[in-house]
Scaffold this motif. Structure first.
Motif, PDB file in Angstrom:
ATOM      1  N   ASP A  48       0.823  -1.079   0.099  1.00 41.50           N
ATOM      2  CA  ASP A  48      -0.074   0.096  -0.054  1.00 41.50           C
ATOM      3  C   ASP A  48       0.902   1.475   0.077  1.00 41.50           C
ATOM      4  OD1 ASP A  48       1.002  -0.075   2.644  1.00 41.50           O
ATOM      5  OD2 ASP A  48      -1.015  -0.173   3.583  1.00 41.50           O
ATOM      6  N   GLY A  49       2.220   1.288  -0.031  1.00 41.98           N
ATOM      7  CA  GLY A  49       3.114   2.446  -0.180  1.00 41.98           C
ATOM      8  C   GLY A  49       3.590   2.748   1.166  1.00 41.98           C
ATOM      9  N   THR A  50       3.126   2.024   2.361  1.00 41.93           N
ATOM     10  CA  THR A  50       3.721   2.442   3.509  1.00 41.93           C
ATOM     11  C   THR A  50       5.089   2.135   3.780  1.00 41.93           C
ATOM     12  OG1 THR A  50       1.644   1.934   4.818  1.00 41.93           O
ATOM     13  CG2 THR A  50       3.494   2.019   6.192  1.00 41.93           C
ATOM     14  N   GLU A  51       6.014   2.997   4.178  1.00 41.62           N
ATOM     15  CA  GLU A  51       7.399   3.053   4.094  1.00 41.62           C
ATOM     16  C   GLU A  51       7.839   1.868   5.236  1.00 41.62           C
ATOM     17  OE1 GLU A  51       9.580   6.539   4.816  1.00 41.62           O
ATOM     18  OE2 GLU A  51       8.990   7.356   2.976  1.00 41.62           O
ATOM     19  N   VAL A  52       8.736   1.053   5.279  1.00 42.09           N
ATOM     20  CA  VAL A  52       9.442   0.402   6.056  1.00 42.09           C
ATOM     21  C   VAL A  52      10.870   0.418   6.480  1.00 42.09           C
ATOM     22  CG1 VAL A  52       9.804  -1.961   6.283  1.00 42.09           C
ATOM     23  CG2 VAL A  52       7.849  -1.521   4.991  1.00 42.09           C
ATOM     24  N   LYS A  53      10.954   0.667   7.819  1.00 45.13           N
ATOM     25  CA  LYS A  53      12.404   0.703   8.352  1.00 45.13           C
ATOM     26  C   LYS A  53      12.751  -0.476   9.300  1.00 45.13           C
ATOM     27  CE  LYS A  53      12.432   5.225   7.126  1.00 45.13           C
ATOM     28  NZ  LYS A  53      13.374   5.794   6.183  1.00 45.13           N
ATOM     29  N   ALA A  54      14.095  -0.765   9.367  1.00 50.45           N
ATOM     30  CA  ALA A  54      14.603  -1.935  10.110  1.00 50.45           C
ATOM     31  C   ALA A  54      15.841  -1.561  10.821  1.00 50.45           C
ATOM     32  CB  ALA A  54      14.793  -3.275   9.269  1.00 50.45           C
ATOM     33  N   CYS A  55      16.037  -1.762  12.136  1.00 47.33           N
ATOM     34  CA  CYS A  55      17.243  -1.619  12.821  1.00 47.33           C
ATOM     35  C   CYS A  55      17.242  -2.565  13.886  1.00 47.33           C
ATOM     36  CB  CYS A  55      17.360  -0.284  13.181  1.00 47.33           C
ATOM     37  SG  CYS A  55      16.226   0.240  14.794  1.00 47.33           S
ATOM     38  N   SER A  56      18.516  -2.710  14.458  1.00 43.40           N
ATOM     39  CA  SER A  56      18.698  -3.540  15.374  1.00 43.40           C
ATOM     40  C   SER A  56      19.022  -2.934  16.933  1.00 43.40           C
ATOM     41  CB  SER A  56      20.223  -4.585  15.307  1.00 43.40           C
ATOM     42  OG  SER A  56      19.726  -5.320  14.304  1.00 43.40           O
ATOM     43  N   ILE A  57      18.702  -3.482  17.880  1.00 39.63           N
ATOM     44  CA  ILE A  57      18.860  -2.984  19.303  1.00 39.63           C
ATOM     45  C   ILE A  57      19.351  -3.722  20.250  1.00 39.63           C
ATOM     46  CG2 ILE A  57      17.142  -0.994  19.191  1.00 39.63           C
ATOM     47  CD1 ILE A  57      15.216  -2.741  20.809  1.00 39.63           C
ATOM     48  N   ASP A  58      20.418  -3.221  21.103  1.00 40.52           N
ATOM     49  CA  ASP A  58      20.987  -4.219  22.348  1.00 40.52           C
ATOM     50  C   ASP A  58      20.287  -4.399  23.472  1.00 40.52           C
ATOM     51  OD1 ASP A  58      21.736  -2.046  23.112  1.00 40.52           O
ATOM     52  OD2 ASP A  58      23.693  -2.141  22.735  1.00 40.52           O
ATOM     53  N   TYR A  59      19.084  -3.946  23.597  1.00 41.86           N
ATOM     54  CA  TYR A  59      18.295  -4.037  24.877  1.00 41.86           C
ATOM     55  C   TYR A  59      16.889  -4.534  24.461  1.00 41.86           C
ATOM     56  CZ  TYR A  59      16.096   0.196  23.430  1.00 41.86           C
ATOM     57  OH  TYR A  59      15.313   1.235  22.886  1.00 41.86           O
ATOM     58  N   VAL A  60      16.247  -5.151  25.449  1.00 42.09           N
ATOM     59  CA  VAL A  60      14.717  -5.508  25.281  1.00 42.09           C
ATOM     60  C   VAL A  60      14.000  -4.284  26.013  1.00 42.09           C
ATOM     61  CG1 VAL A  60      13.177  -7.161  26.053  1.00 42.09           C
ATOM     62  CG2 VAL A  60      15.284  -7.834  25.636  1.00 42.09           C
TER      63      VAL A  60
END
Length: 256
Positions: A48-60
């Motif tokens: 539907d055109g919604t942007e997508v981002k991804a990243c990693s974090i080192d905590y919960v």
């Protein structure tokens, strides 16, 4: 607005909805704290055109709205489009972690496009790579050949599978893997479907085949057990998220 696929040690962060279902956080900025080590990657947008981002974090995250979930388990909690996009996001983050330095000269790599990196020193360019594997369900009349691989973590039986080698076609890979793992020859090989398998970066290509000749002899280095099973008395089979299960379900549907 963008969907944010946040990973921590292979787990993806889900957002709990009021009705008890789950989704992926969608907001203008990252829904949790990031720092200079959190490389935010652009992933191809949703349909539907919604942007997508991804990243990693080192905590919960401690926020009660969020829950960390294994990528495989997210299949049972997320809508299919979000599960598939989570897989792609996870693959890109895996690629990002493993291509920090140039394989030719050792210099730090830099992003060139959303899915490529370039070495500023020697010009080497790299893209995410897929490990392509075949998987095949073999029948002999009403019997199915099912095996338990030594790397299976539970007691289910699956299909013959293996990675495609350089210089061979998918069909050649199927016949080679069947011969290596079972000492059998097959006939009437036909394509079923393929499936992204982001554990960590695979593509599974599924086939059906029929038994032609040979006595079953398992490759002991890879298989712990296996046999022919009648369609009416199958052992424990794989989860529904896997292509192996789709092959079995489809065959049973066609031969009910």
């Amino acid at each position: 607005m963008a969907y944010w696929f946040i990973f921590n040690k292979g787990d993806v962060m889900l957002e709990k909805c009021d009705d008890g279902s789950f989704t992926i956080p969608c907001s203008d900025c990252a829904p949790v704290a990031t720092d200079e080590n959190s490389h935010v990657m652009n992933v191809s947008p949703m349909d539907d055109g919604t942007e997508v981002k991804a990243c990693s974090i080192d905590y919960v995250p401690e926020d009660a709205r969020f829950e960390m979930c294994g990528l495989r388990q997210s299949f049972y909690k997320l809508p299919q489009p979000l599960y598939l996009k989570a897989g792609k996001a996870g693959e890109l983050l895996y690629w990002d972690r493993n291509t920090r330095f140039c394989g030719v000269c050792g210099s730090p790599m830099e992003m060139d496009t959303d899915i490529s990196k370039r070495c500023p020193n020697c010009g080497k360019t790299v893209w995410p790579q897929l490990a392509t594997a075949i998987i095949v369900l073999i029948n002999r009349g009403d019997d199915l050949l099912l095996v338990h691989a030594k790397n299976f973590k539970t007691d289910f039986y699956g299909c013959i599978a293996g990675f495609v080698e350089t210089g061979e076609s998918l069909e050649e890979a199927v016949r080679r893997e069947v011969m290596e793992e079972t000492a059998l020859t097959i006939k009437n090989l036909r394509y079923f479907k393929s499936q992204p398998w982001p554990y960590p970066c695979g593509l599974m290509v599924g086939f059906f085949a029929e038994y032609e000749s040979g006595e079953l002899k398992l490759q002991e280095s890879e298989l712990s057990r296996g046999n022919w099973f009648n369609k009416n008395s199958l052992p424990t089979i794989p989860e529904k998220l896997s292509l192996a299960r789709m092959l079995i379900d489809k065959w049973l549907e066609e031969h009910s």
